[in-house]
Design an enzyme around this catalytic site. Structure first.
Site, PDB file in Angstrom:
ATOM      1  CG  ASP A  12      34.230  40.220  48.363  1.00 19.48           C
ATOM      2  OD1 ASP A  12      35.130  40.777  47.699  1.00 19.48           O
ATOM      3  OD2 ASP A  12      33.099  39.981  47.888  1.00 19.48           O
TER       4      ASP A  12
ATOM      5  CG  ASP B 261      38.212  35.227  42.874  1.00 20.11           C
ATOM      6  OD1 ASP B 261      38.493  36.440  42.793  1.00 20.11           O
ATOM      7  OD2 ASP B 261      37.059  34.796  42.743  1.00 20.11           O
TER       8      ASP B 261
ATOM      9  CD  GLU C  26      34.341  40.094  42.240  1.00 21.98           C
ATOM     10  OE1 GLU C  26      34.110  39.851  41.037  1.00 21.98           O
ATOM     11  OE2 GLU C  26      34.430  39.175  43.096  1.00 21.98           O
ATOM     12  CD  GLU C  27      33.875  36.384  45.018  1.00 15.31           C
ATOM     13  OE1 GLU C  27      33.019  35.975  44.211  1.00 15.31           O
ATOM     14  OE2 GLU C  27      35.097  36.193  44.862  1.00 15.31           O
TER      15      GLU C  27
END
Length: 184
Positions: free
Chosen positions: A104, A129, A161-162
């Protein structure tokens, strides 16, 4: 970012990851460079932002297809609608090494999901990233298939994760019992 208390999950700062990615690129064959560039480019084209569940599902399906060889155990997990995938060689939630990444990204303008290559560097949402690093980890897992004895290794890729990681790594550790000796 989810971090389990007492767990051995290590996260490198993105500059370190990017630096290592570029060092790896310097010392590899042209065909591997091309393969990693194409895979990174492809992963970056998925706009897998927090509110785009369809793109998250499609990128996980692409990863599953990439590992469709019978040598792998490919398991998809879903927590609160958010997909994750774990690739291992054995049915084992406690591999010696677990590579960990997320697919993500933070929101961006549509043109940022159209990767650009300038002076041998890929630009666009997710290049550093962390879709470039995920492409490297995917290729590492693919290369391990050639080993005579399948290693105790795995790859965990999540899509949250974000937004905290609670339904990706958090769910896989707490609810599915993943406990590797070392996670990177």
């Amino acid at each position: 970012m989810y971090i389990e208390k007492g767990a051995r999950f290590f996260f490198a700062p993105s500059k370190f990851v990017q630096y290592n990615f570029f060092v790896i690129i310097l010392y590899m064959s042209q065909s591997l460079k091309r393969q990693l560039t194409e895979l990174t480019y492809e992963l970056m084209e998925y706009p897998s932002v927090s509110d785009n569940l369809d793109a998250k599902k499609r990128i996980i399906e692409r990863v599953k297809q990439y590992f469709s060889s019978s040598a792998y155990r490919v398991e998809e997990y879903t927590s609160r609608g958010l997909p994750s995938v774990v690739i291992t060689f054995q049915s084992n939630n406690k591999p010696a090494l677990l590579l960990n990444g997320h697919l993500d990204v933070v929101p961006a303008s549509p043109e940022e999901f159209q990767p650009q290559i300038k002076e041998n560097i890929i630009y666009g949402r997710g290049s550093g990233d962390m879709k470039g690093a995920c492409a490297v980890m995917m290729e590492v897992m693919k290369s391990l298939e050639q080993e005579k004895e399948p290693p105790s290794a795995g790859l965990m890729l999540t899509t949250d994760e974000e937004i905290g990681g609670f339904n990706g790594v958090g769910y896989l550790v707490k609810e599915q019992g993943f406990r590797p000796d070392l996670a990177l």
